[in-house]
Design an enzyme around this catalytic site. Structure first.
Site, PDB file in Angstrom:
ATOM      1  N   THR A 180      -1.740   5.660   2.363  1.00 44.96           N
ATOM      2  CA  THR A 180      -2.900   4.542   2.416  1.00 44.96           C
ATOM      3  C   THR A 180      -2.786   3.971   3.652  1.00 44.96           C
ATOM      4  OG1 THR A 180      -3.025   4.700  -0.086  1.00 44.96           O
ATOM      5  CG2 THR A 180      -4.231   3.117   1.081  1.00 44.96           C
ATOM      6  N   LEU A 239       0.744  -1.149  -0.117  1.00 44.14           N
ATOM      7  CA  LEU A 239       0.008  -0.049   0.067  1.00 44.14           C
ATOM      8  C   LEU A 239       1.031   1.371   0.006  1.00 44.14           C
ATOM      9  CD1 LEU A 239      -2.843  -0.756   2.545  1.00 44.14           C
ATOM     10  CD2 LEU A 239      -2.970  -0.905   0.196  1.00 44.14           C
ATOM     11  N   ASP A 240       0.568   2.479  -0.856  1.00 42.78           N
ATOM     12  CA  ASP A 240       1.217   3.515  -0.645  1.00 42.78           C
ATOM     13  C   ASP A 240       1.333   4.040   0.893  1.00 42.78           C
ATOM     14  OD1 ASP A 240       1.193   3.605  -3.301  1.00 42.78           O
ATOM     15  OD2 ASP A 240      -0.446   5.075  -3.585  1.00 42.78           O
ATOM     16  N   GLN A 241       2.466   4.840   0.858  1.00 46.02           N
ATOM     17  CA  GLN A 241       2.730   5.128   2.537  1.00 46.02           C
ATOM     18  C   GLN A 241       1.618   5.928   3.127  1.00 46.02           C
ATOM     19  OE1 GLN A 241       6.331   7.252   2.900  1.00 46.02           O
ATOM     20  NE2 GLN A 241       6.058   7.751   4.956  1.00 46.02           N
TER      21      GLN A 241
END
Length: 293
Positions: free
Chosen positions: A133, A129-131
């Site tokens: 998110t 997951l993106d940082q």
């Protein structure tokens, strides 16, 4: 490395070869080791890959240490792991916004390190997951299951469900976005909808409409970098708090949350579903609800 299984009662009779290759999706390299070293037992007896398996058979498989490359994951803080599911093969953690899935530098810690500390040994990143998110992240607990889970992601057998709070409203309550995504040549940090990109499919359902915003549910058929953020930006419905694809500098967080992950157990076929709550996401949605009054 030893693994033991009991085949479920609804198991359809099949050969060892079929079980490993088709049912369990075991990679060729690992199947080769098992066959070469004769490391597959059924009910305590060594068998060939042509042996027919039936329900309730007890399976034992073994791998030697040299069959896998060694993984070293420095332990982080187990109290930051927030494990929401664990079995013999996988661990799922609820990642907060602002934490990386894994460190990028030698001494940088991420969720992977905290989960390793919580389970007592190294774990393997299956997806990210993106940082910015938050939500459910699945880790493999051993190298036997790692490529199996990777293959399950490729074949869309592992499903993730996201929530997002976005600007504006939609013309339809259900939308499928089928637009290819590729690199932005003018900004290396960003992706962009482009005819030369890779196919990307996002399914969107509107859950709640507020005055000037919408709470939506999203599922993916593909897993491109920043896929949800790019697709929503292309619809002129950027996510609240998206500093890369929008301009919400006043928002406390990116309002994108991976709320659910579901998958069939790779060895029993039993469906599993895990929910990941987020207090910060819910609180920001409540603010939009309060603004309705």
């Amino acid at each position: 490395m030893e693994f033991n299984f009991i085949l479920p009662e609804n198991f359809e009779p099949q050969s060892v070869k079929h079980l490993l290759e088709k049912t369990w999706l075991v990679p060729r390299k690992q199947r080769y080791f098992l066959r070469l070293k004769k490391h597959f037992w059924v009910n305590g007896v060594l068998v060939s890959d042509q042996h027919i398996l039936v329900s309730t058979d007890r399976i034992k498989i073994c791998f030697d240490s040299e069959d896998f490359s060694e993984l070293f994951v420095p332990f982080g803080d187990k109290n930051l792991a927030d494990l929401i599911y664990e079995d013999d093969h996988v661990a799922i953690a609820n990642k907060p916004e602002g934490m990386k899935t894994h460190g990028n530098e030698k001494n940088e810690l991420g969720l992977q390190n905290h989960v390793a500390a919580a389970v007592g040994h190294g774990v393997f990143v299956v997806h990210r997951l993106d940082q910015s998110t938050s939500g459910a992240v699945l880790f493999a607990k051993n190298q036997f299951v790692l490529p199996i889970l990777g293959r399950m992601f490729e074949e869309n057998l592992i499903h993730r469900e996201y929530l997002a709070l976005v600007h504006g409203h939609f013309s339809s309550p259900v939308i499928t976005i089928d637009q290819p995504i590729g690199k932005n040549r003018h900004d290396k940090r960003k992706q962009i909808v482009t005819p030369t990109g890779k196919r990307a499919v996002t399914h969107l359902s509107v859950l709640t409409e507020y005055k000037k915003s919408s709470l939506i549910k999203l599922t993916l058929d593909t897993g491109r970098t920043h896929q949800i953020r790019v697709h929503l930006s292309a619809l002129t419905a950027p996510i609240f708090g998206d500093l890369l694809y929008g301009n919400d500098t006043h928002e406390p967080r990116l309002m994108l949350h991976a709320q659910k992950i579901s998958w069939p157990d790779p060895f029993t076929g039993e469906m599993r579903e895990v929910l990941a709550p987020s207090k910060t996401f819910d609180a920001r949605c409540q603010q939009e609800q309060d603004n309705q009054d």
